[in-house]
Design a protein around this motif. Sequence first.
Motif, PDB file in Angstrom:
ATOM      1  N   PHE A 109       9.467  -2.796  -3.508  1.00 45.27           N
ATOM      2  CA  PHE A 109       8.689  -1.598  -3.815  1.00 45.27           C
ATOM      3  C   PHE A 109       9.577  -0.374  -3.626  1.00 45.27           C
ATOM      4  O   PHE A 109      10.369  -0.303  -2.676  1.00 45.27           O
ATOM      5  N   CYS A 110       9.426   0.580  -4.514  1.00 49.12           N
ATOM      6  CA  CYS A 110      10.144   1.851  -4.396  1.00 49.12           C
ATOM      7  C   CYS A 110       9.135   2.969  -4.165  1.00 49.12           C
ATOM      8  O   CYS A 110       7.931   2.780  -4.366  1.00 49.12           O
ATOM      9  N   CYS A 111       9.620   4.115  -3.737  1.00 47.47           N
ATOM     10  CA  CYS A 111       8.755   5.267  -3.492  1.00 47.47           C
ATOM     11  C   CYS A 111       9.306   6.500  -4.205  1.00 47.47           C
ATOM     12  O   CYS A 111      10.519   6.619  -4.394  1.00 47.47           O
ATOM     13  N   ALA A 152       6.007   0.696  -7.829  1.00 46.61           N
ATOM     14  CA  ALA A 152       6.222   2.076  -7.393  1.00 46.61           C
ATOM     15  C   ALA A 152       5.028   2.604  -6.611  1.00 46.61           C
ATOM     16  O   ALA A 152       3.873   2.304  -6.932  1.00 46.61           O
ATOM     17  N   THR A 153       5.312   3.417  -5.591  1.00 45.84           N
ATOM     18  CA  THR A 153       4.259   4.054  -4.799  1.00 45.84           C
ATOM     19  C   THR A 153       4.614   5.524  -4.597  1.00 45.84           C
ATOM     20  O   THR A 153       5.785   5.878  -4.435  1.00 45.84           O
ATOM     21  N   PHE A 154       3.601   6.359  -4.607  1.00 48.81           N
ATOM     22  CA  PHE A 154       3.790   7.799  -4.405  1.00 48.81           C
ATOM     23  C   PHE A 154       3.814   8.115  -2.915  1.00 48.81           C
ATOM     24  O   PHE A 154       3.056   7.548  -2.132  1.00 48.81           O
ATOM     25  N   ASN A 170      -0.920  -0.020  -5.275  1.00 52.21           N
ATOM     26  CA  ASN A 170       0.286  -0.775  -4.924  1.00 52.21           C
ATOM     27  C   ASN A 170       0.528  -0.782  -3.417  1.00 52.21           C
ATOM     28  O   ASN A 170       0.996  -1.777  -2.859  1.00 52.21           O
ATOM     29  N   ALA A 171       0.234   0.333  -2.754  1.00 49.28           N
ATOM     30  CA  ALA A 171       0.404   0.391  -1.303  1.00 49.28           C
ATOM     31  C   ALA A 171      -0.566  -0.563  -0.611  1.00 49.28           C
ATOM     32  O   ALA A 171      -0.208  -1.227   0.370  1.00 49.28           O
ATOM     33  N   ASP A 229      -1.102  -5.431   2.221  1.00 50.26           N
ATOM     34  CA  ASP A 229      -2.201  -6.389   2.385  1.00 50.26           C
ATOM     35  C   ASP A 229      -3.349  -5.770   3.178  1.00 50.26           C
ATOM     36  O   ASP A 229      -3.859  -6.357   4.147  1.00 50.26           O
ATOM     37  N   LEU A 230      -3.759  -4.581   2.746  1.00 44.47           N
ATOM     38  CA  LEU A 230      -4.791  -3.834   3.466  1.00 44.47           C
ATOM     39  C   LEU A 230      -6.183  -4.171   2.935  1.00 44.47           C
ATOM     40  O   LEU A 230      -6.355  -4.386   1.737  1.00 44.47           O
ATOM     41  N   PRO A 231      -7.178  -4.168   3.799  1.00 44.65           N
ATOM     42  CA  PRO A 231      -8.549  -4.519   3.394  1.00 44.65           C
ATOM     43  C   PRO A 231      -9.319  -3.340   2.825  1.00 44.65           C
ATOM     44  O   PRO A 231     -10.409  -3.009   3.258  1.00 44.65           O
TER      45      PRO A 231
END
Length: 398
Positions: free
Chosen positions: A321-323, A342-344, A381-382, A387-389
């Motif tokens: 993953f890139c930011c 990609a993540t902001f 994507n984040a 792996d967040l609920p």
Amino acid sequence: MSLPPRGAGPQSGCLRTVLASGRRQEEIPLGVLLAGDRMGELDPEAAKDEHEDEETEPPKPRPRRRTARDKNSPRMSWDEALTKARSLTADWSYEHLDAERIRKAVGCSQDRSRQVEDVLRTEREEQALPDPDKEVGLACVRAYNDWMVEEWCGDSGGRPIPLCLIPPWDVTLAVAEIRRNAARGVRAVTFSEIPTYLGLPSIHSGYWDPFFAACEKTGTVVNMHIGSSSQMPAASPDAPPAVQAALSFNNAMASMAMDFLFSGVLVKFPRLKLAYSEGQMGWIPYALERADDVWEEHRAWGGVKNLIPEPPSTYYYRQIFCCFFRDKHGIEAIETVGVDNATFETDYPHVDSTWPHTKQVAADHVAGLPDDVTYKLLRGNAIRMLDLPFDGNTTASR
């Protein structure tokens, strides 16, 4: 740590995920460049006045004969001067390390000798430091992680995501800390982008394999911030700080696009996830193209023929993953960068931060993108990476 129940989460606004931590280490110039020897002291106007009544042309100044030291000075590179100085001053006392003595011994310019003096003095000071107490160091790492999990993030309802440290001097202790934190819900750990710059084994050595295996098994994302190797890219040793700031994305490029993709780590650990903070993404399409070309064209001698079975870009799209926070070129090439990769981010509270205009900057970047891509870049994507609920993520395992 009290994590939110599955399916719970913020009711409004965007998830703010800290992908990597670590304070920027400011690079201090090795020396202040002073004005060098002037080529001549003769003022052309004064010379003209002096000879204006003469009918003959004034004699040309006789060239100054250059000494051996003068010949070497302009051509002696930084590396040559420092290497020579280290050798010649090995038995000098700290008090004798002054620029003039170094200049005479090495045969370099005055400016170069001042820079060399700064480096030699710093090296002597570091050598004089006592060996670190690793038991105290481990206690500090654990205390920081406990504070991060239990106090900073403990009752936040899942808004800040804890990012823990490891004791990098011992991979066995690092594995134990990964497991200890994963057992209480931690999903991320920070790691050096290029460990060798810290005097640690490289990712190619196999030393870190138990660490990567533990991260893969526990679903812990390995996060790397630019400068986490305590070294920032630069050009000339006396370049202004702006040069390092402009080149900072090179840290992520060197670590991600070349070191990790050609290391075999992502082949050995196919479910391991890597995330790069503050590296931006506009450079990624060409870096992947180049990596794939090298893999294809230079396999006979490149050392990766039997190590990397598929094109390196395969492992990027699967596991990295890139930011970004300001990268219009990356947005234009988002299909190649990877809409799922990609993540902001905001870079708050660094000087590069988009705060207090973050929402507007984000809106400007995603303007015109499909809704599903916008969601992925700003939030989805984040959530998937860590792996967040949240948002009905049915894959969340904890």
